[in-house]
Write a protein that holds these residues in place. Structure first.
Motif, PDB file in Angstrom:
ATOM      1  N   LYS A   1       7.296  -7.660 -35.216  1.00  0.00           N
ATOM      2  CA  LYS A   1       7.921  -6.343 -35.199  1.00  0.00           C
ATOM      3  C   LYS A   1       8.170  -5.952 -33.739  1.00  0.00           C
ATOM      4  CE  LYS A   1       7.510  -1.975 -37.565  1.00  0.00           C
ATOM      5  NZ  LYS A   1       6.639  -1.043 -38.262  1.00  0.00           N
ATOM      6  N   PRO A   2       9.377  -6.219 -33.208  1.00  0.00           N
ATOM      7  CA  PRO A   2       9.631  -5.905 -31.805  1.00  0.00           C
ATOM      8  C   PRO A   2       9.579  -4.396 -31.542  1.00  0.00           C
ATOM      9  CG  PRO A   2      11.584  -6.856 -32.860  1.00  0.00           C
ATOM     10  CD  PRO A   2      10.510  -6.800 -33.876  1.00  0.00           C
ATOM     11  N   LEU A   3       9.223  -4.058 -30.325  1.00  0.00           N
ATOM     12  CA  LEU A   3       9.209  -2.655 -29.939  1.00  0.00           C
ATOM     13  C   LEU A   3      10.637  -2.167 -29.743  1.00  0.00           C
ATOM     14  CD1 LEU A   3       6.338  -2.625 -27.292  1.00  0.00           C
ATOM     15  CD2 LEU A   3       6.276  -1.683 -29.598  1.00  0.00           C
ATOM     16  N   PRO A   4      10.909  -0.923 -30.126  1.00  0.00           N
ATOM     17  CA  PRO A   4      12.253  -0.381 -29.897  1.00  0.00           C
ATOM     18  C   PRO A   4      12.454  -0.031 -28.432  1.00  0.00           C
ATOM     19  CG  PRO A   4      10.842   1.298 -30.830  1.00  0.00           C
ATOM     20  CD  PRO A   4      10.035   0.019 -30.799  1.00  0.00           C
TER      21      PRO A   4
ATOM     22  N   LEU B   1      10.580   0.144 -15.086  1.00  0.00           N
ATOM     23  CA  LEU B   1       9.577  -0.815 -15.530  1.00  0.00           C
ATOM     24  C   LEU B   1       9.377  -0.800 -17.047  1.00  0.00           C
ATOM     25  CD1 LEU B   1       7.509  -2.912 -14.581  1.00  0.00           C
ATOM     26  CD2 LEU B   1       5.866  -1.045 -14.330  1.00  0.00           C
ATOM     27  N   VAL B   2       9.418   0.364 -17.669  1.00  0.00           N
ATOM     28  CA  VAL B   2       9.135   0.470 -19.106  1.00  0.00           C
ATOM     29  C   VAL B   2      10.098  -0.374 -19.941  1.00  0.00           C
ATOM     30  CG1 VAL B   2       8.994   2.050 -21.078  1.00  0.00           C
ATOM     31  CG2 VAL B   2       7.937   2.670 -18.910  1.00  0.00           C
ATOM     32  N   PRO B   3      11.429  -0.233 -19.780  1.00  0.00           N
ATOM     33  CA  PRO B   3      12.323  -1.096 -20.571  1.00  0.00           C
ATOM     34  C   PRO B   3      12.131  -2.585 -20.259  1.00  0.00           C
ATOM     35  CG  PRO B   3      13.571   0.683 -19.542  1.00  0.00           C
ATOM     36  CD  PRO B   3      12.175   0.756 -19.020  1.00  0.00           C
ATOM     37  N   ASN B   4      11.810  -2.895 -19.013  1.00  0.00           N
ATOM     38  CA  ASN B   4      11.574  -4.296 -18.648  1.00  0.00           C
ATOM     39  C   ASN B   4      10.330  -4.855 -19.336  1.00  0.00           C
ATOM     40  OD1 ASN B   4      13.810  -4.168 -16.990  1.00  0.00           O
ATOM     41  ND2 ASN B   4      12.635  -3.931 -15.112  1.00  0.00           N
TER      42      ASN B   4
ATOM     43  N   GLY C   1       0.756  -1.246   0.000  1.00  0.00           N
ATOM     44  CA  GLY C   1       0.000   0.000   0.000  1.00  0.00           C
ATOM     45  C   GLY C   1       0.782   1.288   0.000  1.00  0.00           C
ATOM     46  N   GLU C   2       2.104   1.233   0.125  1.00  0.00           N
ATOM     47  CA  GLU C   2       2.882   2.470   0.107  1.00  0.00           C
ATOM     48  C   GLU C   2       3.072   2.939  -1.331  1.00  0.00           C
ATOM     49  OE1 GLU C   2       6.413   1.309   2.236  1.00  0.00           O
ATOM     50  OE2 GLU C   2       5.605   2.125   4.102  1.00  0.00           O
ATOM     51  N   PRO C   3       3.228   4.245  -1.528  1.00  0.00           N
ATOM     52  CA  PRO C   3       3.444   4.730  -2.900  1.00  0.00           C
ATOM     53  C   PRO C   3       4.754   4.182  -3.461  1.00  0.00           C
ATOM     54  CG  PRO C   3       3.722   6.516  -1.300  1.00  0.00           C
ATOM     55  CD  PRO C   3       3.230   5.328  -0.547  1.00  0.00           C
ATOM     56  N   ILE C   4       4.747   3.864  -4.751  1.00  0.00           N
ATOM     57  CA  ILE C   4       5.967   3.358  -5.366  1.00  0.00           C
ATOM     58  C   ILE C   4       6.899   4.526  -5.690  1.00  0.00           C
ATOM     59  CG2 ILE C   4       4.970   1.253  -6.311  1.00  0.00           C
ATOM     60  CD1 ILE C   4       4.669   2.627  -8.971  1.00  0.00           C
ATOM     61  N   TYR C   5       8.175   4.222  -5.754  1.00  0.00           N
ATOM     62  CA  TYR C   5       9.164   5.231  -6.095  1.00  0.00           C
ATOM     63  C   TYR C   5       9.144   5.490  -7.597  1.00  0.00           C
ATOM     64  CZ  TYR C   5      11.433   5.624  -1.561  1.00  0.00           C
ATOM     65  OH  TYR C   5      11.713   5.911  -0.255  1.00  0.00           O
ATOM     66  N   PRO C   6       9.388   6.733  -8.016  1.00  0.00           N
ATOM     67  CA  PRO C   6       9.398   7.047  -9.447  1.00  0.00           C
ATOM     68  C   PRO C   6      10.414   6.201 -10.220  1.00  0.00           C
ATOM     69  CG  PRO C   6       9.499   9.055  -8.142  1.00  0.00           C
ATOM     70  CD  PRO C   6       9.609   7.905  -7.191  1.00  0.00           C
ATOM     71  N   THR C   7      11.525   5.861  -9.594  1.00  0.00           N
ATOM     72  CA  THR C   7      12.540   5.058 -10.283  1.00  0.00           C
ATOM     73  C   THR C   7      12.018   3.660 -10.600  1.00  0.00           C
ATOM     74  OG1 THR C   7      13.469   4.537  -8.106  1.00  0.00           O
ATOM     75  CG2 THR C   7      14.548   6.284  -9.370  1.00  0.00           C
ATOM     76  N   THR C   8      11.082   3.181  -9.809  1.00  0.00           N
ATOM     77  CA  THR C   8      10.474   1.872 -10.081  1.00  0.00           C
ATOM     78  C   THR C   8       9.719   1.914 -11.399  1.00  0.00           C
ATOM     79  OG1 THR C   8      10.246   1.448  -7.719  1.00  0.00           O
ATOM     80  CG2 THR C   8       8.893   0.109  -9.187  1.00  0.00           C
ATOM     81  N   VAL C   9       8.947   2.962 -11.596  1.00  0.00           N
ATOM     82  CA  VAL C   9       8.169   3.108 -12.828  1.00  0.00           C
ATOM     83  C   VAL C   9       9.109   3.319 -14.012  1.00  0.00           C
ATOM     84  CG1 VAL C   9       6.373   4.454 -13.990  1.00  0.00           C
ATOM     85  CG2 VAL C   9       6.240   4.074 -11.529  1.00  0.00           C
ATOM     86  N   THR C  10      10.139   4.131 -13.812  1.00  0.00           N
ATOM     87  CA  THR C  10      11.097   4.407 -14.875  1.00  0.00           C
ATOM     88  C   THR C  10      11.764   3.125 -15.357  1.00  0.00           C
ATOM     89  OG1 THR C  10      11.488   6.617 -14.023  1.00  0.00           O
ATOM     90  CG2 THR C  10      13.170   5.719 -15.470  1.00  0.00           C
TER      91      THR C  10
ATOM     92  N   HIS D   1       9.880   8.564 -20.240  1.00  0.00           N
ATOM     93  CA  HIS D   1       9.658   9.910 -20.780  1.00  0.00           C
ATOM     94  C   HIS D   1       9.360   9.870 -22.284  1.00  0.00           C
ATOM     95  CE1 HIS D   1       9.667  14.197 -20.109  1.00  0.00           C
ATOM     96  NE2 HIS D   1      10.318  14.353 -21.251  1.00  0.00           N
ATOM     97  N   ASP D   2       9.863   8.844 -22.978  1.00  0.00           N
ATOM     98  CA  ASP D   2       9.578   8.699 -24.407  1.00  0.00           C
ATOM     99  C   ASP D   2       8.081   8.515 -24.652  1.00  0.00           C
ATOM    100  OD1 ASP D   2      12.299   8.880 -25.011  1.00  0.00           O
ATOM    101  OD2 ASP D   2      12.569   6.708 -24.874  1.00  0.00           O
ATOM    102  N   LEU D   3       7.371   7.932 -23.684  1.00  0.00           N
ATOM    103  CA  LEU D   3       5.919   7.739 -23.837  1.00  0.00           C
ATOM    104  C   LEU D   3       5.191   9.084 -23.861  1.00  0.00           C
ATOM    105  CD1 LEU D   3       5.372   4.645 -21.525  1.00  0.00           C
ATOM    106  CD2 LEU D   3       5.749   4.710 -24.003  1.00  0.00           C
TER     107      LEU D   3
END
Length: 173
Positions: A106-109, A87-90, A76-85, A114-116
């Motif tokens: 056609k794989p995603l690049p 997550l995208v490449p993963n 229930g605690e807020p996630i850290y912004p670095t976790t979200v950052t 921030h690219d989103l």
């Protein structure tokens, strides 16, 4: 704040991690903004909220969260912004190299979170959404900022505008 009945998100601030501590601040302009959501996104967030409530019930008094955050840790605690950052490449890597099943044709690049944001703005501009509307969604204080950052997209639109005009003239004759 997320209002799934409207459906919209009110962005009132930012979050950063400084020296390992989560710091919450205001937006660059100090003003909040409202970003509307489409039906499918609102439905996905409703489903997420339902799952979150189930987690909350399972954990009972050990749940440490409030209703202030959309995305939280399992307790229930807020996630850290670095976790979200991170997550995208993963997620992109998992999609491009699935454990089960075939790889996409056609794989995603590679992309960063921030690219989103840039993809969102570019897609809206190419679809003909007015610059002032895109600027408001991005939180740009002045549409001139959006015009400078996305000049390449505006130039593409200008080129297609010439074709649209020529076709309109040909068809009206």
């Amino acid at each position: 704040m997320v209002d799934l009945d409207a459906p919209e998100i009110r962005i009132t601030g930012t979050t950063a991690v400084i020296e390992g501590q989560r710091i919450e601040g205001t937006t660059k302009s100090g003003k909040s903004r409202v970003v509307s959501l489409d039906k499918d996104t609102a439905d996905a967030l409703r489903e997420h909220r339902k799952h979150q409530q189930e987690q909350r019930l399972c954990l009972g008094p050990t749940w440490k969260g409030t209703d202030d955050y959309v995305f939280t840790t399992g307790w229930g605690e807020p996630i850290y912004p670095t976790t979200v950052t991170s997550l995208v490449p993963n997620l992109i890597a998992a999609l491009n190299n699935p454990k089960n099943g075939p790889k996409p044709k056609k794989p995603l690049p590679h992309a960063r979170l921030h690219d989103l944001r840039h993809l969102h703005a570019t897609t809206l501009l190419l679809a003909g959404v007015p610059v002032h509307v895109v600027a408001a969604r991005l939180g740009h204080a002045d549409p001139a900022i959006t015009l400078r950052v996305y000049a390449h997209v505006i130039n593409e639109q200008m080129a297609s505008a010439a074709d649209i005009f020529a076709n309109a003239v040909k068809n009206s004759a």
